[in-house]
Design a protein around this motif. Structure first.
Motif, PDB file in Angstrom:
ATOM      1  N   ILE A   1       0.833  -1.201   0.000  1.00 51.22           N
ATOM      2  CA  ILE A   1       0.000   0.000   0.000  1.00 51.22           C
ATOM      3  C   ILE A   1       0.869   1.253   0.000  1.00 51.22           C
ATOM      4  N   THR A   2       1.935   1.229   0.783  1.00 49.25           N
ATOM      5  CA  THR A   2       2.839   2.386   0.807  1.00 49.25           C
ATOM      6  C   THR A   2       3.574   2.553  -0.519  1.00 49.25           C
ATOM      7  N   LEU A   3       3.996   1.451  -1.112  1.00 48.36           N
ATOM      8  CA  LEU A   3       4.756   1.519  -2.355  1.00 48.36           C
ATOM      9  C   LEU A   3       3.903   2.001  -3.525  1.00 48.36           C
ATOM     10  N   SER A   4       2.624   1.634  -3.518  1.00 52.79           N
ATOM     11  CA  SER A   4       1.739   1.982  -4.631  1.00 52.79           C
ATOM     12  C   SER A   4       0.786   3.118  -4.290  1.00 52.79           C
ATOM     13  N   LYS A   5       1.175   4.006  -3.375  1.00 58.79           N
ATOM     14  CA  LYS A   5       0.271   5.088  -2.982  1.00 58.79           C
ATOM     15  C   LYS A   5       0.025   6.070  -4.117  1.00 58.79           C
ATOM     16  N   ALA A   6       0.994   6.250  -5.022  1.00 59.64           N
ATOM     17  CA  ALA A   6       0.779   7.152  -6.156  1.00 59.64           C
ATOM     18  C   ALA A   6      -0.336   6.665  -7.058  1.00 59.64           C
ATOM     19  N   LEU A   7      -0.593   5.359  -7.071  1.00 58.07           N
ATOM     20  CA  LEU A   7      -1.692   4.797  -7.853  1.00 58.07           C
ATOM     21  C   LEU A   7      -2.975   4.682  -7.043  1.00 58.07           C
ATOM     22  N   LEU A   8      -2.856   4.319  -5.770  1.00 56.50           N
ATOM     23  CA  LEU A   8      -4.039   4.031  -4.971  1.00 56.50           C
ATOM     24  C   LEU A   8      -4.763   5.295  -4.508  1.00 56.50           C
ATOM     25  N   ILE A   9      -4.025   6.375  -4.207  1.00 55.81           N
ATOM     26  CA  ILE A   9      -4.680   7.593  -3.713  1.00 55.81           C
ATOM     27  C   ILE A   9      -5.640   8.173  -4.750  1.00 55.81           C
ATOM     28  N   PRO A  10      -5.230   8.375  -6.040  1.00 54.77           N
ATOM     29  CA  PRO A  10      -6.224   8.836  -7.011  1.00 54.77           C
ATOM     30  C   PRO A  10      -7.375   7.865  -7.217  1.00 54.77           C
ATOM     31  N   LEU A  11      -7.095   6.556  -7.132  1.00 55.06           N
ATOM     32  CA  LEU A  11      -8.149   5.571  -7.320  1.00 55.06           C
ATOM     33  C   LEU A  11      -9.186   5.632  -6.193  1.00 55.06           C
ATOM     34  N   VAL A  12      -8.709   5.720  -4.950  1.00 51.36           N
ATOM     35  CA  VAL A  12      -9.632   5.802  -3.812  1.00 51.36           C
ATOM     36  C   VAL A  12     -10.424   7.114  -3.838  1.00 51.36           C
ATOM     37  N   LEU A  13      -9.743   8.220  -4.148  1.00 51.60           N
ATOM     38  CA  LEU A  13     -10.428   9.508  -4.232  1.00 51.60           C
ATOM     39  C   LEU A  13     -11.484   9.499  -5.332  1.00 51.60           C
ATOM     40  N   ALA A  14     -11.153   8.939  -6.492  1.00 51.21           N
ATOM     41  CA  ALA A  14     -12.127   8.862  -7.578  1.00 51.21           C
ATOM     42  C   ALA A  14     -13.303   7.958  -7.212  1.00 51.21           C
ATOM     43  N   ALA A  15     -13.032   6.859  -6.497  1.00 53.85           N
ATOM     44  CA  ALA A  15     -14.132   5.983  -6.072  1.00 53.85           C
ATOM     45  C   ALA A  15     -15.074   6.695  -5.118  1.00 53.85           C
ATOM     46  N   PHE A  16     -14.536   7.480  -4.192  1.00 54.73           N
ATOM     47  CA  PHE A  16     -15.391   8.221  -3.268  1.00 54.73           C
ATOM     48  C   PHE A  16     -16.220   9.282  -3.994  1.00 54.73           C
ATOM     49  N   ILE A  17     -15.595  10.017  -4.909  1.00 56.46           N
ATOM     50  CA  ILE A  17     -16.337  11.033  -5.648  1.00 56.46           C
ATOM     51  C   ILE A  17     -17.405  10.383  -6.525  1.00 56.46           C
ATOM     52  N   GLY A  18     -17.058   9.255  -7.149  1.00 54.23           N
ATOM     53  CA  GLY A  18     -18.039   8.549  -7.962  1.00 54.23           C
ATOM     54  C   GLY A  18     -19.217   8.032  -7.152  1.00 54.23           C
ATOM     55  N   LEU A  19     -18.953   7.506  -5.954  1.00 56.40           N
ATOM     56  CA  LEU A  19     -20.039   7.054  -5.086  1.00 56.40           C
ATOM     57  C   LEU A  19     -20.915   8.213  -4.631  1.00 56.40           C
ATOM     58  N   ALA A  20     -20.283   9.358  -4.368  1.00 53.39           N
ATOM     59  CA  ALA A  20     -21.065  10.514  -3.919  1.00 53.39           C
ATOM     60  C   ALA A  20     -21.956  11.063  -5.024  1.00 53.39           C
ATOM     61  N   LEU A  21     -21.489  11.024  -6.292  1.00 54.61           N
ATOM     62  CA  LEU A  21     -22.264  11.568  -7.402  1.00 54.61           C
ATOM     63  C   LEU A  21     -23.159  10.537  -8.074  1.00 54.61           C
ATOM     64  N   ASN A  22     -23.010   9.268  -7.739  1.00 53.44           N
ATOM     65  CA  ASN A  22     -23.794   8.229  -8.402  1.00 53.44           C
ATOM     66  C   ASN A  22     -25.297   8.382  -8.199  1.00 53.44           C
ATOM     67  N   PRO A  23     -25.811   8.794  -7.018  1.00 51.97           N
ATOM     68  CA  PRO A  23     -27.274   8.979  -6.907  1.00 51.97           C
ATOM     69  C   PRO A  23     -27.831   9.999  -7.889  1.00 51.97           C
ATOM     70  N   ILE A  24     -27.080  11.024  -8.241  1.00 57.07           N
ATOM     71  CA  ILE A  24     -27.559  12.014  -9.214  1.00 57.07           C
ATOM     72  C   ILE A  24     -27.662  11.386 -10.593  1.00 57.07           C
ATOM     73  N   VAL A  25     -26.657  10.576 -10.965  1.00 58.45           N
ATOM     74  CA  VAL A  25     -26.698   9.892 -12.258  1.00 58.45           C
ATOM     75  C   VAL A  25     -27.829   8.871 -12.287  1.00 58.45           C
ATOM     76  N   ALA A  26     -28.045   8.175 -11.170  1.00 59.37           N
ATOM     77  CA  ALA A  26     -29.154   7.215 -11.114  1.00 59.37           C
ATOM     78  C   ALA A  26     -30.503   7.915 -11.223  1.00 59.37           C
ATOM     79  N   PHE A  27     -30.637   9.079 -10.614  1.00 61.69           N
ATOM     80  CA  PHE A  27     -31.877   9.849 -10.737  1.00 61.69           C
ATOM     81  C   PHE A  27     -32.108  10.276 -12.187  1.00 61.69           C
ATOM     82  N   GLY A  28     -31.052  10.689 -12.878  1.00 62.79           N
ATOM     83  CA  GLY A  28     -31.187  11.027 -14.293  1.00 62.79           C
ATOM     84  C   GLY A  28     -31.570   9.820 -15.130  1.00 62.79           C
ATOM     85  N   ALA A  29     -31.036   8.633 -14.781  1.00 61.37           N
ATOM     86  CA  ALA A  29     -31.411   7.423 -15.514  1.00 61.37           C
ATOM     87  C   ALA A  29     -32.882   7.086 -15.315  1.00 61.37           C
TER      88      ALA A  29
END
Length: 387
Positions: free
Chosen positions: A65-93
């Motif tokens: 986890i420490t060695l691959s933090k440059a890859l994991l930090i953007p991935l985790v941040l993007a997953a959180f933002i995607g989860l937070a915005l997903n209800p809006i996309v589902a409402f549009g669907a």
């Protein structure tokens, strides 16, 4: 030819003779005792070996986890933002809007918001960073009335220890940011931001298809239905938590900026943004922001008096009300975490990933708790970390 006598079962109450039990000192028991002791010793050795292997696996996981933090930090941040915005996309669907259209509008708004925020806060932040040494030098003479007794005591102590010799004053090097530093750092920052935005965009579009793939590889209709209910429940709870935390922290940042503007503290939007992002770190974020506001108020004050600390005391009151009344009332008991678990989690992820890890630690802990509550066999972790 004589007939054999009939055999009748024993009457109730009759005592039936049983074969005698082997004595305790029989050879069979003596032969099985060493095998039983050997089996117990083997089980102890296997248990100790399993503990050692689990420890090594945990250390290897932390190192990865420490060695691959440059890859994991953007991935985790993007997953959180995607989860937070997903209800809006589902409402549009549900309104028969294509997911790519709703996701594109959301991403456009996110890019405009981030760009506007950076444009508003970059110049005050750089100006404060460059002007901090000069502000510190100008504020030091204002503290003479407070520090004069301490300086006299310090000089008397140095005279008693080292005589009349004076040590040379240390030379302070000015803090500066060169153009090369900006040029070298900007592409990395832009690449990280672009990667996060692309990941969020694809998460919003293809999130449901990934869920269907997960359900398709699950064997049996019962397991498929259970997997769908677990994933949907986790997605709903995590999205609700992230949106709630974002709204609470944004409201705190707005209230802080308004309060500092009323007190005529320079750059209130900058310190409001700092308070908003620091509030993602419970306890530690409020303490750090309070100390930072105290330093800022002292640096930009016209004189050294107790009125300088009125903005700091007001901010401490706002954070106390938010942390003890507003946030527990809005989020409810299911989102409450143990302070010990929060501090330990902050220490671990701050040690692994630095400041990004400290910012993402509590959202990760809350999401892990929500997942463990719904996954069989991991309820113990949710029970430990909850308040």
């Amino acid at each position: 030819m004589s007939e054999s006598a009939p055999v009748f079962p024993p009457a109730t109450g009759d005592v039936v003779a049983m074969p005698p039990a082997p004595p305790a000192s029989s050879p069979a028991l003596h032969a099985g005792a060493p095998r039983l002791a050997a089996a117990r010793a083997m089980r102890r050795h296997l248990r100790a070996l399993r503990v050692v292997l689990n420890t090594l696996l945990l250390l290897a996981l932390l190192y990865t986890i420490t060695l691959s933090k440059a890859l994991l930090i953007p991935l985790v941040l993007a997953a959180f933002i995607g989860l937070a915005l997903n209800p809006i996309v589902a409402f549009g669907a549900r309104l028969h809007l294509p997911r790519w259209l709703t996701a594109s509008v959301l991403m456009l708004g996110l890019i405009v918001g981030i760009g506007s925020g950076v444009g508003l806060l970059a110049q005050p932040a750089v100006g404060w960073f460059h002007g901090a040494p000069a502000a510190i030098k100008s504020f030091v003479p204002k503290l003479r009335s407070f520090t004069r007794p301490l300086e006299a005591a310090n000089r008397a102590t140095q005279t008693l220890v080292s005589g009349s010799s004076r040590a040379p004053a240390p030379q302070t090097t000015p803090i500066s940011i060169s153009t090369w530093d900006v040029v070298a750092t900007t592409p990395k920052v832009l690449a990280a931001v672009l990667g996060v935005l692309l990941l969020v965009f694809f998460f919003l579009i293809y999130g449901d298809s990934m869920l269907r793939r997960l359900v398709e590889i699950t064997p049996g209709f019962t397991y498929k239905r259970h997997a769908v209910s677990i994933v949907r429940g986790i997605q709903t709870e995590v999205s609700r938590y992230l949106l709630t935390a974002l709204l609470i922290n944004a409201s705190l940042g707005a209230a802080t900026a308004g309060m500092l503007w009323l007190y005529k503290v320079p750059d209130p939007l900058l310190w409001g943004a700092v308070a908003m992002f620091a509030n993602f770190i419970p306890y530690v974020g409020a303490i750090v922001t309070t100390a930072l506001l105290a330093v800022v108020c002292m640096l930009y004050a016209s004189d050294a008096s107790l009125e300088v600390f009125l903005p700091v005391l007001t901010f401490a009151g706002i954070t106390a009300v938010e942390g003890n009344l507003i946030t527990p009332f809005i989020q409810g008991a299911s989102m409450r975490l143990s302070p010990i678990a929060i501090l330990l989690w902050l220490l671990v992820w701050g040690w692994l990933w630095g400041i990004p890890g400290a910012l993402l630690a509590v959202p990760m802990l809350t999401c892990t708790k929500l997942i463990c509550e719904r996954v069989r066999g991991w309820e113990w972790f949710a029970h430990i970390v909850q308040r």
